[in-house]
Design a protein around this motif. Structure first.
Motif, PDB file in Angstrom:
ATOM      1  N   VAL A   1       7.533   3.994  -8.988  1.00  0.00           N
ATOM      2  CA  VAL A   1       6.351   4.625  -9.571  1.00  0.00           C
ATOM      3  C   VAL A   1       5.751   3.683 -10.611  1.00  0.00           C
ATOM      4  O   VAL A   1       6.465   2.919 -11.268  1.00  0.00           O
ATOM      5  N   ALA A   2       4.436   3.728 -10.732  1.00  0.00           N
ATOM      6  CA  ALA A   2       3.731   2.906 -11.713  1.00  0.00           C
ATOM      7  C   ALA A   2       3.638   3.637 -13.045  1.00  0.00           C
ATOM      8  O   ALA A   2       3.435   4.857 -13.085  1.00  0.00           O
ATOM      9  N   ASP A   3       3.809   2.902 -14.118  1.00  0.00           N
ATOM     10  CA  ASP A   3       3.637   3.477 -15.446  1.00  0.00           C
ATOM     11  C   ASP A   3       2.172   3.858 -15.626  1.00  0.00           C
ATOM     12  O   ASP A   3       1.274   3.035 -15.402  1.00  0.00           O
ATOM     13  N   HIS A   4       1.922   5.104 -16.019  1.00  0.00           N
ATOM     14  CA  HIS A   4       0.531   5.546 -16.111  1.00  0.00           C
ATOM     15  C   HIS A   4      -0.209   4.902 -17.261  1.00  0.00           C
ATOM     16  O   HIS A   4      -1.444   4.945 -17.317  1.00  0.00           O
ATOM     17  N   ALA A   5       0.518   4.251 -18.188  1.00  0.00           N
ATOM     18  CA  ALA A   5      -0.146   3.587 -19.311  1.00  0.00           C
ATOM     19  C   ALA A   5      -0.669   2.212 -18.938  1.00  0.00           C
ATOM     20  O   ALA A   5      -1.751   1.814 -19.371  1.00  0.00           O
ATOM     21  N   ASP A   6       0.091   1.453 -18.134  1.00  0.00           N
ATOM     22  CA  ASP A   6      -0.343   0.087 -17.845  1.00  0.00           C
ATOM     23  C   ASP A   6      -0.154  -0.340 -16.391  1.00  0.00           C
ATOM     24  O   ASP A   6      -0.428  -1.490 -16.052  1.00  0.00           O
ATOM     25  N   GLY A   7       0.322   0.548 -15.516  1.00  0.00           N
ATOM     26  CA  GLY A   7       0.411   0.244 -14.097  1.00  0.00           C
ATOM     27  C   GLY A   7       1.622  -0.554 -13.675  1.00  0.00           C
ATOM     28  O   GLY A   7       1.775  -0.875 -12.490  1.00  0.00           O
ATOM     29  N   ARG A   8       2.500  -0.891 -14.614  1.00  0.00           N
ATOM     30  CA  ARG A   8       3.672  -1.691 -14.246  1.00  0.00           C
ATOM     31  C   ARG A   8       4.745  -0.815 -13.595  1.00  0.00           C
ATOM     32  O   ARG A   8       4.774   0.397 -13.762  1.00  0.00           O
ATOM     33  N   LEU A   9       5.628  -1.473 -12.863  1.00  0.00           N
ATOM     34  CA  LEU A   9       6.747  -0.798 -12.206  1.00  0.00           C
ATOM     35  C   LEU A   9       7.695  -0.260 -13.273  1.00  0.00           C
ATOM     36  O   LEU A   9       8.175  -1.012 -14.128  1.00  0.00           O
ATOM     37  N   VAL A  10       7.999   1.025 -13.222  1.00  0.00           N
ATOM     38  CA  VAL A  10       8.813   1.653 -14.258  1.00  0.00           C
ATOM     39  C   VAL A  10      10.289   1.413 -13.975  1.00  0.00           C
ATOM     40  O   VAL A  10      10.781   1.701 -12.874  1.00  0.00           O
ATOM     41  N   VAL A  11      10.990   0.889 -14.976  1.00  0.00           N
ATOM     42  CA  VAL A  11      12.438   0.711 -14.896  1.00  0.00           C
ATOM     43  C   VAL A  11      13.068   1.310 -16.147  1.00  0.00           C
ATOM     44  O   VAL A  11      12.408   1.477 -17.174  1.00  0.00           O
ATOM     45  N   ASP A  12      14.363   1.637 -16.039  1.00  0.00           N
ATOM     46  CA  ASP A  12      15.070   2.174 -17.191  1.00  0.00           C
ATOM     47  C   ASP A  12      15.714   1.023 -17.974  1.00  0.00           C
ATOM     48  O   ASP A  12      15.547  -0.153 -17.620  1.00  0.00           O
ATOM     49  N   PRO A  13      16.443   1.298 -19.078  1.00  0.00           N
ATOM     50  CA  PRO A  13      17.014   0.209 -19.874  1.00  0.00           C
ATOM     51  C   PRO A  13      17.986  -0.684 -19.109  1.00  0.00           C
ATOM     52  O   PRO A  13      18.249  -1.809 -19.545  1.00  0.00           O
ATOM     53  N   GLU A  14      18.532  -0.206 -17.994  1.00  0.00           N
ATOM     54  CA  GLU A  14      19.414  -1.035 -17.173  1.00  0.00           C
ATOM     55  C   GLU A  14      18.667  -1.693 -16.022  1.00  0.00           C
ATOM     56  O   GLU A  14      19.260  -2.185 -15.082  1.00  0.00           O
ATOM     57  N   ASN A  15      17.341  -1.701 -16.115  1.00  0.00           N
ATOM     58  CA  ASN A  15      16.467  -2.300 -15.104  1.00  0.00           C
ATOM     59  C   ASN A  15      16.563  -1.607 -13.750  1.00  0.00           C
ATOM     60  O   ASN A  15      16.212  -2.185 -12.717  1.00  0.00           O
ATOM     61  N   ARG A  16      17.014  -0.348 -13.733  1.00  0.00           N
ATOM     62  CA  ARG A  16      16.998   0.431 -12.506  1.00  0.00           C
ATOM     63  C   ARG A  16      15.589   0.989 -12.303  1.00  0.00           C
ATOM     64  O   ARG A  16      14.966   1.493 -13.249  1.00  0.00           O
ATOM     65  N   VAL A  17      15.098   0.907 -11.092  1.00  0.00           N
ATOM     66  CA  VAL A  17      13.773   1.424 -10.771  1.00  0.00           C
ATOM     67  C   VAL A  17      13.797   2.945 -10.803  1.00  0.00           C
ATOM     68  O   VAL A  17      14.738   3.569 -10.296  1.00  0.00           O
ATOM     69  N   LEU A  18      12.784   3.536 -11.404  1.00  0.00           N
ATOM     70  CA  LEU A  18      12.668   4.996 -11.419  1.00  0.00           C
ATOM     71  C   LEU A  18      11.846   5.448 -10.222  1.00  0.00           C
ATOM     72  O   LEU A  18      10.813   4.852  -9.899  1.00  0.00           O
ATOM     73  N   ASP A  19      12.303   6.523  -9.563  1.00  0.00           N
ATOM     74  CA  ASP A  19      11.581   7.024  -8.405  1.00  0.00           C
ATOM     75  C   ASP A  19      10.457   7.963  -8.850  1.00  0.00           C
ATOM     76  O   ASP A  19      10.217   8.153 -10.053  1.00  0.00           O
ATOM     77  N   ALA A  20       9.769   8.547  -7.868  1.00  0.00           N
ATOM     78  CA  ALA A  20       8.606   9.373  -8.173  1.00  0.00           C
ATOM     79  C   ALA A  20       8.962  10.609  -8.989  1.00  0.00           C
ATOM     80  O   ALA A  20       8.107  11.189  -9.666  1.00  0.00           O
ATOM     81  N   ALA A  21      10.240  11.029  -8.940  1.00  0.00           N
ATOM     82  CA  ALA A  21      10.693  12.180  -9.723  1.00  0.00           C
ATOM     83  C   ALA A  21      11.210  11.772 -11.100  1.00  0.00           C
ATOM     84  O   ALA A  21      11.703  12.618 -11.851  1.00  0.00           O
ATOM     85  N   GLY A  22      11.125  10.486 -11.422  1.00  0.00           N
ATOM     86  CA  GLY A  22      11.594  10.009 -12.706  1.00  0.00           C
ATOM     87  C   GLY A  22      13.077   9.738 -12.770  1.00  0.00           C
ATOM     88  O   GLY A  22      13.622   9.533 -13.858  1.00  0.00           O
ATOM     89  N   ARG A  23      13.762   9.726 -11.616  1.00  0.00           N
ATOM     90  CA  ARG A  23      15.202   9.486 -11.579  1.00  0.00           C
ATOM     91  C   ARG A  23      15.477   8.004 -11.320  1.00  0.00           C
ATOM     92  O   ARG A  23      14.808   7.391 -10.489  1.00  0.00           O
ATOM     93  N   PRO A  24      16.467   7.419 -11.999  1.00  0.00           N
ATOM     94  CA  PRO A  24      16.824   6.028 -11.699  1.00  0.00           C
ATOM     95  C   PRO A  24      17.472   5.911 -10.324  1.00  0.00           C
ATOM     96  O   PRO A  24      18.364   6.693  -9.982  1.00  0.00           O
ATOM     97  N   VAL A  25      17.016   4.971  -9.527  1.00  0.00           N
ATOM     98  CA  VAL A  25      17.635   4.691  -8.233  1.00  0.00           C
ATOM     99  C   VAL A  25      18.805   3.752  -8.506  1.00  0.00           C
ATOM    100  O   VAL A  25      18.594   2.608  -8.918  1.00  0.00           O
ATOM    101  N   PRO A  26      20.046   4.195  -8.324  1.00  0.00           N
ATOM    102  CA  PRO A  26      21.194   3.444  -8.853  1.00  0.00           C
ATOM    103  C   PRO A  26      21.407   2.085  -8.211  1.00  0.00           C
ATOM    104  O   PRO A  26      22.028   1.215  -8.819  1.00  0.00           O
ATOM    105  N   TRP A  27      20.887   1.869  -7.018  1.00  0.00           N
ATOM    106  CA  TRP A  27      21.134   0.623  -6.300  1.00  0.00           C
ATOM    107  C   TRP A  27      19.920  -0.290  -6.250  1.00  0.00           C
ATOM    108  O   TRP A  27      19.942  -1.332  -5.591  1.00  0.00           O
ATOM    109  N   LEU A  28      18.824   0.100  -6.946  1.00  0.00           N
ATOM    110  CA  LEU A  28      17.580  -0.663  -6.903  1.00  0.00           C
ATOM    111  C   LEU A  28      17.172  -1.068  -8.315  1.00  0.00           C
ATOM    112  O   LEU A  28      16.891  -0.218  -9.157  1.00  0.00           O
TER     113      LEU A  28
END
Length: 701
Positions: free
Chosen positions: A604-631
């Motif tokens: 999912v894109a950050d609605h503030a600046d359009g960048r790919l949203v990741v959590d502090p461990e650089n895990r990609v967040l899915d459309a529901a805001g959950r970290p994808v543990p393997w991505l």
């Protein structure tokens, strides 16, 4: 096209390499080790989508941390159409005129002992030390398997710590680093390179498991390449660097206008990969932007078309080839990035930030919750950067100050940055107003001034001359103090403040204004490039539009128009170049992998600046805001910090800290995976089966 495999030997390696060079892929072979009764110790796999410097650094950190965190068999796939280590931006196959904007002594890819991280340090040569080792034979494989050409040999011989090396020479260093990292991997690790592009991810081979943490124990996911090959992956890391973006906003409008009127529009792109032949000799060309992409454009259009520079009567002159266009260039600031600094500190040694500290940030979070960049963080950052500037001014040039550093620094620590008390203290202690640091004036040096057309050009040229005198003469080392101060707070902000701690507006400010301001002050071109720019201006080849320049179109005559609000002078031309990289991020990306992940709800894109949203461990967040543990994802297009590819030696730089943490997260997650019972036969998805059948048909002819 496939790739070459490290860790495969003998006749198999020769045949496999031959097949891959022909554009064929053999199925990936898994090594299986016998484990506890009823289970099989499965070879775990990581796919790195992107093989540039950041991927090479991650590979080195995986190698360094693996003995302590993961003992099973491991296969790492590196997927990139460009050479591993260098990647697209730093590849050897580009213009020999393009250079880094860092000195050779200030470039390393090694996580040395200065880096505060959990993994072990690995010492290694900086770029200039590597070049010396190649020449004296202590680094025997530094030139690579294909050797060098005469130009690169001359660069190796001439390189000095203060040199600004070419990107082609940097490619040799990065490719050597990659090869050295692979050679250092212990037994049980295979690295396989695929000269290909990742286009999609198939989680566990089934669409219904998207984003599911539970699916992670069921077996590897699959990564689809452009050639149709599917690679197994227990973990995937997106290290894509700067990707192309679909035209949007004003760029899309310019592209449509050019198509309708037969005009020329060059959208944001990496300049070396742009077809500049569309800019005809002798034609007028409007250029939007005066950053590093503009410097590349300038080099390729003038020296790259046969022009040359010569010294005459103590200054540089341009000798045209007759094949150049004439550039009319403008931007919001109206001036180019400030030149890189030459010289050394004369006063007290640098120190860690005193105001942007863990305690200060914790107190702000306690008081406000989510932080506002302008209100909470920038005043502390500005104060730290200014402290570094004034420390060098007072201790390195005491004749330009009064009352002494100890008195000044004690009082400075007690006043707020935006306060009358700070202004009064500086006015009392620094007699010359030109020596007083004003970040707003530094950011927009021509703001508030009005010019006619000639006056605007003269003001920009005079600013460049002043900047060169200030930063390249070696007499104003306080500018180096500021450089180091800003660099320190740039890294410290990323270390102390996770993106999710900021308000939406503040995340946009950090990605936009702060990164742009830092780049403008600390990441500008070598001084000789600005001298060349002035020579081109004197020759009439580059004209300055002035500050506050905006660009538009004229439907009546099919021309683009550039106008500076400081002068009102308008220039029309049939060609427009947007001299900048595309916006990094997920929103609007033309990258097929990013687009497919977004379509599948895995990113999912950050609605503030359009960048790919990741959590502090650089895990990609899915459309529901959950970290994808393997991505995972790293780089400029993500909301994570530490997007740089390499940094100064002994600087505890953020890219090294973050890359080490990511490597340890990946290895720990692989170690935690349960080994599934060995199946009676392989389980294929329909997509994977089709891809493997296609590969088999291609191989058999």
């Amino acid at each position: 096209m496939g790739g070459t495999a490290a860790g495969v030997t003998g006749a198999d390696a020769t045949e496999e390499g031959t097949q891959r060079m022909r554009g064929q892929h053999t199925p990936v072979r898994h090594t299986r080790l016998q484990g506890r009764a009823g289970t099989t110790a499965r070879e775990k796999s990581i796919v790195l989508a992107g093989g540039g410097p950041r991927a090479a650094m991650l590979l080195e950190r995986l190698s360094a941390n693996r003995p302590a965190l993961f003992s099973g068999p491991l296969r790492i796939h590196v997927v990139d159409p460009f050479p591993p280590g260098a990647g697209r931006i730093w590849r050897r196959d580009q213009s020999p005129l393009l250079k880094l904007n860092s000195r050779a002594a200030d470039v390393t890819v090694f996580t040395d002992s200065s880096v505060e991280c959990a993994g072990p340090a690995v010492e290694g040569p900086s770029l200039v030390e590597w070049a010396a080792g190649v020449l004296d034979g202590s680094i025997p494989d530094g030139r690579g398997p294909h050797g060098t050409d005469a130009d690169l040999e001359a660069q190796l011989r001439d390189l000095r710590p203060e040199s600004f090396p070419t990107r082609r020479l940097q490619s040799l260093y990065l490719e050597w680093f990659y090869r050295s990292t692979v050679a250092a991997l212990g037994p049980g690790t295979t690295v396989e390179v695929h000269a290909d592009t990742v286009v999609a991810v198939e989680p566990n081979g089934a669409a219904e498991t998207h984003g599911s943490a539970e699916a992670n124990d069921a077996g590897p996911h699959h990564v689809r390449l452009a050639t149709g090959v599917l690679l197994p992956a227990d973990a995937i890391v997106l290290a894509l660097g700067h990707t192309e973006a679909a035209p949007s906003g004003g760029s899309a409008g310019f592209a449509d206008f050019a198509a309708r009127h037969g005009a020329v529009h060059v959208p944001p792109a990496y300049t070396n990969d742009v077809d500049l032949s569309v800019l005809a000799p002798g034609s007028d060309v409007l250029v939007s932007g005066l950053g590093l992409a503009f410097i590349d454009l300038m080099v390729l259009l003038f020296e790259g078309r046969g022009g040359s520079f010569r010294e005459s009567s103590g200054r540089l002159e341009y000798v045209p080839s007759g094949r150049e266009p004439r550039l009319w260039v403008g931007s919001r600031r109206g001036v180019p990035y400030r030149s890189k600094i030459r010289g050394d500190l004369r006063g007290a040694a640098p120190a860690s930030p005193l105001f942007l500290t863990p305690a200060a940030v914790a107190a702000l979070v306690e008081r406000h919750g989510r932080l506002d960049f302008r209100r909470d963080l920038w005043p502390l950052m500005a104060k730290d950067a200014a402290y570094a500037y004034y420390r060098e001014l007072f201790t390195g040039h005491p004749g330009r100050t009064e009352h002494g550093w100890e008195r000044f620094s004690a009082r400075f620590a007690d006043v707020d940055w935006y306060s009358p008390e700070r202004e009064a203290l500086v006015a009392q202690s620094v007699p010359d107003p030109a020596d007083r640091l004003d970040f707003e004036a530094l950011d927009f040096p021509l703001a508030g001034r009005r010019f006619d057309a000639a006056g605007a050009e003269a003001a920009v040229a005079a600013h460049i001359e002043d900047d060169l005198a200030l930063r390249d003469g070696g007499e104003n080392s306080e500018t180096l103090g500021l450089f180091l101060g800003l660099l320190s707070v740039y890294f410290e902000l990323g270390r102390l403040v996770p993106p999710e701690a900021l308000t939406d507006e503040s995340r946009s400010l950090v990605a936009g204004w702060w990164h742009g301001f830092f780049s403008y002050v600390d990441s500008g071109p070598p001084a000789h490039r600005l001298r060349e720019l002035l020579a081109l201006h004197r020759a009439g080849m580059v004209r300055f539009l002035g500050p506050g320049t905006t660009f538009g179109t004229n439907e009546a005559d099919g021309t683009f128009v550039g106008v500076s609000d400081a002068s009102g002078h308008a220039v029309a031309a049939r060609s427009l170049v947007e001299a900048r990289l595309p916006e990094a991020g997920l929103a609007g990306s033309a990258n097929p992998l990013l687009r497919s992940l977004a379509a599948a709800g895995l990113a999912v894109a950050d609605h503030a600046d359009g960048r790919l949203v990741v959590d502090p461990e650089n895990r990609v967040l899915d459309a529901a805001g959950r970290p994808v543990p393997w991505l995972h994802a790293v780089g400029a297009g993500t909301t994570g910090w530490g997007s740089g590819a390499f940094a100064r030696p002994r600087s505890n730089a953020a890219p090294f800290r973050h890359t080490d943490a990511l490597a340890r997260t990946l290895l720990s997650s692989l170690a935690a995976l349960r080994d599934a019972p060995a199946p009676a036969s392989p389980t294929y998805s329909r997509t994977r089966l089709q891809a493997d059948l296609a590969a088999a048909h291609s191989y058999l002819g």
